[in-house]
Each structure stands twice: as structure tokens, then as C-alpha cells.
Design a protein around this motif. Structure first.
Motif, PDB file in Angstrom:
ATOM      1  N   THR A  45       2.460 -44.848  29.834  1.00  0.00           N
ATOM      2  CA  THR A  45       3.514 -45.770  29.158  1.00  0.00           C
ATOM      3  C   THR A  45       4.320 -46.587  29.734  1.00  0.00           C
ATOM      4  O   THR A  45       4.741 -47.479  29.591  1.00  0.00           O
ATOM      5  CB  THR A  45       4.547 -44.567  28.323  1.00  0.00           C
ATOM      6  N   GLN A  80       2.633 -46.640  23.199  1.00  0.00           N
ATOM      7  CA  GLN A  80       2.764 -45.074  22.956  1.00  0.00           C
ATOM      8  C   GLN A  80       1.701 -44.502  22.408  1.00  0.00           C
ATOM      9  O   GLN A  80       1.028 -43.543  22.894  1.00  0.00           O
ATOM     10  CB  GLN A  80       4.129 -44.867  22.526  1.00  0.00           C
ATOM     11  N   SER A  84      -0.709 -41.597  24.058  1.00  0.00           N
ATOM     12  CA  SER A  84      -0.956 -40.388  23.549  1.00  0.00           C
ATOM     13  C   SER A  84      -2.482 -39.909  23.213  1.00  0.00           C
ATOM     14  O   SER A  84      -2.840 -38.981  23.380  1.00  0.00           O
ATOM     15  CB  SER A  84       0.031 -40.137  22.032  1.00  0.00           C
ATOM     16  N   THR A 275       4.126 -35.539  23.977  1.00  0.00           N
ATOM     17  CA  THR A 275       5.371 -36.074  23.306  1.00  0.00           C
ATOM     18  C   THR A 275       6.463 -35.445  23.516  1.00  0.00           C
ATOM     19  O   THR A 275       7.697 -35.948  23.751  1.00  0.00           O
ATOM     20  CB  THR A 275       5.378 -36.122  21.532  1.00  0.00           C
ATOM     21  N   LEU A 278       7.516 -37.050  26.610  1.00  0.00           N
ATOM     22  CA  LEU A 278       8.049 -38.272  26.336  1.00  0.00           C
ATOM     23  C   LEU A 278       9.849 -38.283  25.816  1.00  0.00           C
ATOM     24  O   LEU A 278      10.478 -38.857  26.050  1.00  0.00           O
ATOM     25  CB  LEU A 278       7.263 -39.368  25.233  1.00  0.00           C
ATOM     26  N   TRP A 279       9.786 -36.936  24.826  1.00  0.00           N
ATOM     27  CA  TRP A 279      11.091 -36.613  24.432  1.00  0.00           C
ATOM     28  C   TRP A 279      12.218 -36.594  25.705  1.00  0.00           C
ATOM     29  O   TRP A 279      13.398 -37.051  25.630  1.00  0.00           O
ATOM     30  CB  TRP A 279      11.050 -35.597  23.809  1.00  0.00           C
ATOM     31  N   GLN A 282      12.904 -39.821  27.228  1.00  0.00           N
ATOM     32  CA  GLN A 282      13.639 -40.935  26.502  1.00  0.00           C
ATOM     33  C   GLN A 282      14.720 -40.449  25.504  1.00  0.00           C
ATOM     34  O   GLN A 282      15.600 -41.280  25.139  1.00  0.00           O
ATOM     35  CB  GLN A 282      12.717 -41.659  25.611  1.00  0.00           C
ATOM     36  N   SER A 425       6.232 -42.487  18.355  1.00  0.00           N
ATOM     37  CA  SER A 425       6.865 -43.769  18.444  1.00  0.00           C
ATOM     38  C   SER A 425       7.259 -44.391  17.116  1.00  0.00           C
ATOM     39  O   SER A 425       8.023 -45.031  16.701  1.00  0.00           O
ATOM     40  CB  SER A 425       6.743 -44.916  19.224  1.00  0.00           C
ATOM     41  N   ARG A 426       6.361 -44.002  15.917  1.00  0.00           N
ATOM     42  CA  ARG A 426       6.168 -44.730  14.629  1.00  0.00           C
ATOM     43  C   ARG A 426       7.092 -43.840  13.567  1.00  0.00           C
ATOM     44  O   ARG A 426       7.100 -44.322  12.623  1.00  0.00           O
ATOM     45  CB  ARG A 426       4.703 -44.871  14.266  1.00  0.00           C
ATOM     46  N   LYS A 429      12.081 -38.849  14.435  1.00  0.00           N
ATOM     47  CA  LYS A 429      11.836 -37.746  15.040  1.00  0.00           C
ATOM     48  C   LYS A 429      11.961 -36.582  14.571  1.00  0.00           C
ATOM     49  O   LYS A 429      11.181 -35.608  14.813  1.00  0.00           O
ATOM     50  CB  LYS A 429      12.433 -38.053  16.352  1.00  0.00           C
TER      51      LYS A 429
END
Ligand code: GLU
Ligand code: ASP
Length: 480
Positions: A45, A80, A84, A275, A278-279, A282, A425-426, A429
Motif C-alpha cells: 500500500t 488497498q 489485500s 486489515t 492497516l488499522w 492508519q 477501505s470501501r 469501519k
């Protein structure tokens, strides 16, 4: 050729010396695997898939085309989701190839050669990853190398002992600690190097490669302490040819049924390196004590929480079961697995709460700490338990295949994991984590529902205390 006997018995703490070397080799191999895995999604990413890099990578256009057609209705994939999906497919295929690696070793080249071929392939793979244009070739080499390495080092642990030797369960537990020691240290080394601007991702992959080389050197040095190959074993006449009885078939079907919810378990569990990573990057406030100690916990260090908690919690869980067993209240294996799934669901409810309560986008890292604690208990209630169940109830003549099937739940689970992760990302959360929790809950309900119909089939294992069933992870497959 007759089956060769075990290695000469020079012991260390009551175990053959070879165990120490297999432990150390696997520790370094997992150091390498989990070190690379800790930085993979971040590398994708933050670097490789950003414009101007991946276009030059060999195989990029093909992989993109396949993923877009299979997983995105032919539409272009954003960074993203694409990351993944690559992560999910990579972690899936590393669990598909061991099925074949076990068979090739059993039938043709033996376990020693397989471990060496696999180890060297993986070391070359890690160094290959240092060059961005060779990224997909590096992944492919890792998938192939792991197929040769992973099942066969475990087989050798089993082969250190004569059949029926009661030390074997303990040996796998010790071996599993090795896995998690490696998994614990590697994000701290590879991840730290990757996140340090003075070094970068390249050196993270380099460190993973060095770990693999150290593991190989130890293995080659120790060859004389290791058991001889058992190449003839799978061709073994009497055992393999014995036809399955009706009861055997029932056991096989029961295990296959349990694989369905277990796939859902891995699909959710394995978000950790994807993810959740990523959490942590970010959406997490990583300051140690905000306002007081503002030092930031590096993103990749969160990947060390789970393996650390594995060895911290194992004595608690095993002790708790032993206590329950003394009172005659230890749950049956299938119930434990259902509870494992339930804990998994609960861990994602914690993440949903973190996302809900941090609308400005940065939740305290303590939420992640709580998440990892609960998911690790879930893992201990499912993963080693499920493997021990397979080892106990599979008809011996097809144990290898049944263990392969268990690995395949990690393959399918990781496939699904990558697909689910591509929505991160879409999606909102809170909804994303509730989706994960929902899948965990579904797995818990399905497993629970299987308990009654499967009870009589799996009878004999059910009421037994599981005190010997310490976490053995994917390692309990002496026949593979
Ligand atoms: N974490 C364990 C290992 O690396 C088990 C993973 C699995 O079975 O999917 O061996
Ligand atoms: N707990 C994993 C395995 O059991 C290791 C990890 O995910 O870091 O060994």
C-alpha cells in the motif's frame, strides 16, 4: 527399502537432540515467514502499488488482470483492495503447497532433501523481494519453497520418536513454541528495519532472508542428529491399502464438515496481518501513554502481540482445561472449537467498538491489545484442538491426507480473508468489523450445531481430558 529406525538416542532434557535443531530451524524459518508477512501489506500500500513502481514488476499486469476479473467484476482495483487481495492469495497459496510437498517428500525425495530445497528456495525468494521488479517472482518462490519445507520439518519431529512414544505430544508443543518465538521476534527486527527511513522495506526482506539462511545452516549442521528419511512410508503396503470401514468414512465426513466453519475462522482470524495491520497504521493512536510518553509503537510490532500471547496464555488455558477435567467438566473438542469461534467473533466486536468510539479516526492502541488478547484465546481454543482432533480420529491409513485437508482450511480461509479485506477501505469501519464478527459468530453457530450429530462419531475423544493437547498448531502431522 525398510523403514529406517529413529536417530541414535542422545537426549537433551529427555528428548532426542534432533528436536533442539528442528526447533531452532523452524524458529528461524517462521522468523523469516512472519517477518516478511508483517511488512507485506504495508509495502504494497505504501510503495509497490503506488504509481511508478509496480508497473515495472514482472507479472504485474497478469496478476492485476486476473484479480480484477475474478474479484472486481472486471473493474480497476484501487491500491488497498488490490494489496489485500495479493496478501490474501499469497497467504492462501503458502498453505496449499504443503499438501503436495508432503506427498512429494513421502514418495520421491524424502524429508531431508525437501527441507533443504524448500529452505534454499525461500532464502532466495526473500532476497529476490529486495528488487521491486521481481516481487511476484519472489512470492511465487516463497509459495513453492514453503510447500517443500513446512510439512516435512514437522514430519521429522514425529520421526524422531518411535510410534506410540508418549513424548511426542510434548515434542510438538515445544516445537510450536519455536514457531511463536520466531513469529514474535521477526516483526521487531524485519518490521523495525522496514519502518525506519534509514533502512526501508528492502532491508526488512533482507533480514527475513538472513533468518532463513541461519535456519538452513543449523539444519545442515544438524543432519546427523536427525532421523533418516521415511520415503517408503506412504507406499507402505499394509497400512495404506487397508480399505476404509463405514466408521472410518463417518469420521472422515465429520472432519470434512468441521472444515467448513474452520475456513470461516481463518478468513476472519487472518485479517490480523492484513486489515488489522492497516488499522494499526492508519487508525490507531500508537503513542505509548498519550501526553506523557509520546513514543509511538511501530506499526509492525503489533504483529508480535499474538505470538507473545500464545506463549503467555498457553499455560493458563491448558491449566484451566485440566482443572475442568478434574471436575469432569472439560468441554468436548467440538464445543471448544465453537467457543474459539465465539471468542474470535468477540474480538471483532471489540474492534467495532474501537471504530465506533473513535469517530475522529484514531483509537487508542489498547483496543488492539484487547483485540489480540481475545483472538489469541480464540486461537488456542480452536487451532491446536482441531489438529489434535484430526490426529486422533482420522483413519491412520489416510492421516497424511486428512492433515493436508486441515491445511487446506487455511488455504480457503486465507483466500476469503483477502477478498473480505479488499472491502476495508470501501466500507465503514464499524460495519467492516461487524461483518468479521458476524462471520465468526456464524462459524461458532455452525460448529455448535455439528456437536450433537457428530458426538457419537467422534466418540471416544470427546470426554477425554485434553491435558496433553497443548498448542501444536499446524505442526501435528507426523504422518505427512
Ligand atoms: N501460526 C501457525 C504457524 O505458522 C499456524 C497457522 C495455520 O495453521 O494456518 O504454523
Ligand atoms: N500464532 C501464529 C501461529 O500459531 C503465529 C502468528 O500469527 O504470528 O504460530
Amino acid at each position: 527399502m525398510a523403514i529406517t529406525d529413529t536417530a541414535p538416542e542422545k537426549t537433551l532434557f529427555g528428548h532426542p537432540r534432533g528436536l533442539t535443531y528442528l526447533f531452532t530451524t523452524e524458529m528461524w524459518e517462521r522468523f523469516s515467514y512472519y517477518g516478511m508477512r508483517a511488512i507485506l501489506v504495508l509495502y504494497l500500500t505504501n510503495f509497490l502499488l503506488l504509481p511508478g513502481h509496480a508497473e515495472n514488476a514482472i507479472g504485474y499486469a497478469t496478476v492485476k488482470h486476473i484479480f480484477e476479473s475474478l474479484f472486481n467484476g472486471g473493474q480497476p482495483l484501487a491500491v488497498q483492495p488490490f494489496s489485500s487481495l495479493i496478501y490474501g492469495n499469497y497467504t492462501a497459496f503458502v498453505y496449499l503447497t504443503p499438501f503436495f510437498g508432503g506427498i512429494i517428500a513421502d514418495r520421491y525425495i524424502g524429508q531431508r532433501m525437501s527441507v533443504i530445497v524448500g529452505g534454499i528456495t525461500m532464502a532466495i525468494a526473500e532476497f529476490t523481494l529486495m528488487e521491486p521488479s521481481l516481487f511476484f517472482i519472489g512470492l511465487l518462490l516463497l509459495i513453492v519453497g514453503n510447500g517443500f519445507f513446512k510439512p516435512n520439518i514437522s514430519t521429522q519431529v514425529g520421526n524422531l520418536y518411535k510410534p506410540g512414544d508418549s513424548r511426542i505430544d510434548r515434542a510438538f508443543s515445544i516445537f510450536y513454541v519455536g514457531i511463536n518465538v520466531g513469529a514474535f521476534f521477526s516483526p521487531l527486527v524485519c518490521g523495525t528495519l522496514a519502518e525506519d527511513p534509514a533502512f526501508g522495506y528492502k532491508w526488512g526482506f533482507f533480514a527475513a532472508g538472513v533468518g532463513m539462511v541461519i535456519g538452513q545452516l543449523i539444519y545442515i549442521f544438524a543432519l546427523r542428529t536427525l532421523p533418516k528419511d521415511r520415503v517408503e512410508r506412504s507406499r507402505g503396503t499394509t497400512e495404506t491399502k487397508k480399505p476404509l470401514t463405514g466408521a472410518d468414512w463417518k469420521a472422515v465426513i465429520a472432519l470434512i464438515l468441521l472444515c467448513i466453519p474452520t475456513t470461516l475462522f481463518w478468513a476472519t482470524y487472518e485479517q490480523q496481518g492484513n486489515t488489522i495491520n492497516l488499522w494499526a497504521e492508519q487508525f490507531t493512536n500508537r503513542a505509548l501513554i498519550p501526553g506523557i510518553v509520546d513514543w509511538q509503537i511501530p506499526v509492525t510490532w503489533f504483529q508480535s502481540f499474538n505470538p507473545f500471547m500464545i506463549f503467555a496464555f498457553t499455560p493458563l488455558v491448558v491449566g484451566y482445561w485440566a482443572n475442568q477435567a478434574r471436575k469432569g467438566k472439560e468441554p468436548r473438542t467440538v464445543i471448544k472449537m465453537a467457543l474459539g469461534n465465539f471468542l474470535l467473533a468477540l474480538s471483532y466486536v471489540i474492534m467495532a467498538a474501537a471504530a465506533y468510539l473513535a469517530p475522529d479516526g484514531h483509537a487508542s492502541w489498547l483496543w488492539l491489545f484487547a483485540f489480540f488478547a481475545v483472538i489469541t484465546f480464540g486461537e488456542l481454543y480452536l487451532s491446536p484442538i482441531g489438529l489434535a482432533l484430526v490426529a486422533r480420529v482420522s483413519p491412520p491409513q489416510i492421516l497424511s491426507a486428512m492433515m493436508g485437508l486441515w491445511f487446506i482450511t487455511s488455504f480457503t480461509g486465507n483466500q476469503l480473508q483477502g477478498y473480505i479485506g479488499s472491502f476495508f477501505s470501501r466500507m465503514d469501519k464499524v460495519e467492516f468489523f461487524l461483518l468479521c464478527a458476524g462471520l465468526g459468530l456464524l462459524a461458532a453457530i455452525v460448529t455448535w450445531a455439528f456437536d450433537r450429530p457428530l458426538r457419537s462419531i467422534l466418540e471416544g475423544e470427546g470426554g477425554k481430558p485434553n491435558a496433553v493437547v497443548e498448542p501444536q498448531g499446524s505442526e501435528v502431522h507426523p504422518a505427512q
